[in-house]
Enzyme design. Structure first.
Site, short mmCIF file in Angstrom:
data_model
loop_
_atom_site.label_atom_id
_atom_site.label_comp_id
_atom_site.label_asym_id
_atom_site.label_seq_id
_atom_site.Cartn_x
_atom_site.Cartn_y
_atom_site.Cartn_z
N GLY A 72 0.79 -1.21 0.00
CA GLY A 72 0.00 0.00 0.00
C GLY A 72 0.83 1.27 0.00
N THR A 73 1.95 1.27 0.71
CA THR A 73 2.78 2.47 0.79
C THR A 73 3.28 2.87 -0.59
OG1 THR A 73 3.44 2.13 3.09
CG2 THR A 73 4.91 3.44 1.72
N ASN A 153 -7.48 3.50 9.25
CA ASN A 153 -6.80 2.32 9.78
C ASN A 153 -6.77 2.25 11.30
OD1 ASN A 153 -5.06 4.63 9.14
ND2 ASN A 153 -3.41 3.43 10.03
N GLN A 181 -7.43 -0.80 4.03
CA GLN A 181 -8.27 -1.39 5.08
C GLN A 181 -9.67 -1.74 4.57
OE1 GLN A 181 -7.22 -2.33 7.99
NE2 GLN A 181 -5.26 -1.29 8.07
N SER A 201 -3.46 -3.75 -0.34
CA SER A 201 -2.27 -4.39 0.21
C SER A 201 -2.58 -5.84 0.57
CB SER A 201 -1.79 -3.64 1.46
OG SER A 201 -0.64 -4.25 1.99
N HIS A 203 -1.08 -8.09 2.61
CA HIS A 203 -0.96 -8.67 3.95
C HIS A 203 -2.11 -8.28 4.87
CE1 HIS A 203 0.67 -5.32 6.58
NE2 HIS A 203 0.84 -4.78 5.39
N THR A 239 11.70 -6.55 -12.36
CA THR A 239 11.23 -7.93 -12.54
C THR A 239 10.08 -8.22 -11.60
OG1 THR A 239 13.46 -8.61 -13.18
CG2 THR A 239 11.92 -10.34 -12.51
N CYS A 325 2.45 1.10 11.96
CA CYS A 325 3.58 1.90 11.47
C CYS A 325 4.00 2.96 12.49
CB CYS A 325 3.21 2.58 10.16
SG CYS A 325 2.74 1.41 8.87
#
Length: 371
Positions: A72-73, A153, A181, A201, A203, A239, A325
């Site tokens: 996401g970042t 979040n 989120q 994202s 994860h 890649t 974070c």
């Protein structure tokens, strides 16, 4: 001592077994580079293209509107800085966001400001909701891009993204939303909502850390952040991580498949937890706004968040003090202070968040601890 209880899915989720299984072949015989022309490369390219199509379908998008990222970042950075830089010489000099965004968005906006953008902030109310009236006032002809997160979040507030995106479209403004989120818990469909850029994202939905995706509406100009290759139509050279792209596609499909049933379960769990905590004097943040069903932000007057987190951790329960974070910081949450909380109240907030692995038995264990 009861089994450990993980209530921090807004920070990260366990990787789903189906995702691990889908990724496994790409660590063995299907190891090829998708840019190679031999059969190993062609096999990898086919898997990558199929993964892109699968993620696109989950977003209501065409496959060429999906760009794989590291998470996401990166997607937020690419949308905001890439969107700003390609427009900054056209007379559109303003970049708009809110004070309750993820740091990936705020840092990108600050970087654009350092490059000459005018930084403007939308107001939020005591529940963290954006003011549409304020948006109508500041979405002007000189705005290059607006970025508003779909779901906060820390407190789970759901922003009026359809209305904001429509307003931006009517003013000729590019609209970006951090949907990290939101995805898998609310409908994120590019056919129904006219956002131009969106970030997700892996994860957060049962895929590994290190993979995400950005939606880019066809025809919307963007300057890349990376250089040195033609991969992903030049938007994100390098890649491609085929295994993780396949894992993300699988996780996206599972999240969409299970969304309705999962959200019903989450809401029941959240309501039960909040009712129990309210009896102990806790206050629910954002309770007056539409909220994500899997997230509770609670303040306990007189008890610091650090004390609560350590006490719960000793009992085998994982919660957080807000955005992962920002963990380890002693400063009160800027999200809560932007909503009008004083420092003392903001320093007593904890977040509990549920995910695909949360079960009712976890809450039976919590009840046994008197929570």
């Amino acid at each position: 001592m009861p089994d450990p209880i993980y209530l921090d899915h807004a920070a990260t989720t366990p990787v789903r077994a189906e995702v691990v299984e889908a990724m496994a072949p790409f660590y063995g015989a299907r190891f090829g580079n998708p840019s190679s022309t031999h059969r190993w490369g062609r096999e990898a390219r086919t898997a990558l293209d199929e993964a892109r199509e699968r993620v696109a379908a989950c977003l209501g998008a065409a496959s060429d509107e999906v760009c794989f990222t590291s998470g996401g970042t990166e997607a937020d950075n690419l949308a905001i800085l890439g969107g700003w830089r390609v427009r900054k010489d056209s007379g559109r000099v303003a970049v708009i966001t809110t004070p309750v965004e993820h740091k990936a968005v705020l840092a990108s906006v600050h970087k654009a400001a350092a490059e000459g953008a005018q930084e403007r902030m939308l107001q939020v109310d005591a529940d963290g909701l954006v003011s549409l009236e304020n948006a109508r006032e500041i979405f002007e002809d000189d705005v290059a891009i607006v970025s508003v997160m779909w779901v906060n979040n820390e407190i789970g507030t759901i922003q009026p993204i359809p209305e904001l995106a429509e307003l931006a479209k009517s003013r000729g403004v590019i609209f970006h939303t951090d949907a990290v989120q939101a995805f898998g818990k609310v409908e994120v469909d590019a056919r129904k909502v006219p956002f131009d850029f969106a970030a997700i994202s892996g994860h957060k939905i049962g895929a590994p850390k290190g993979i995400g995706a950005m939606y880019l509406r066809r025809g919307t100009a963007l300057e890349p952040l990376f250089f040195g290759g033609t991969q992903d139509r030049g938007r994100r050279p390098g890649t491609e991580n085929v295994a993780y792209a396949v894992g993300l596609a699988t996780a996206c499909e599972l999240a969409i498949r299970d969304r309705e049933a999962s959200c019903a379960k989450y809401k029941a769990l959240r309501d039960r937890l909040e009712a129990a905590c309210a009896q102990c004097g806790a206050e629910v943040m954002g309770a007056g706004a539409p909220r994500l069903p899997n997230t509770s932000c609670l303040t306990m007057p007189g008890i610091s968040s650090e004390t609560q987190i350590m006490a719960l951790d000793l009992d085998g329960i994982a919660v957080s003090a807000g955005a992962a974070c920002s963990s380890g910081k002693v400063k009160p949450s800027r999200v809560l202070t932007a909503m009008g909380l004083n420092d003392t109240a903001a320093r007593s907030a904890i977040r509990a968040s549920f995910g695909w692995k949360t079960v009712w038995q976890d809450f039976d264990a919590l009840a046994g601890l008197g929570i």
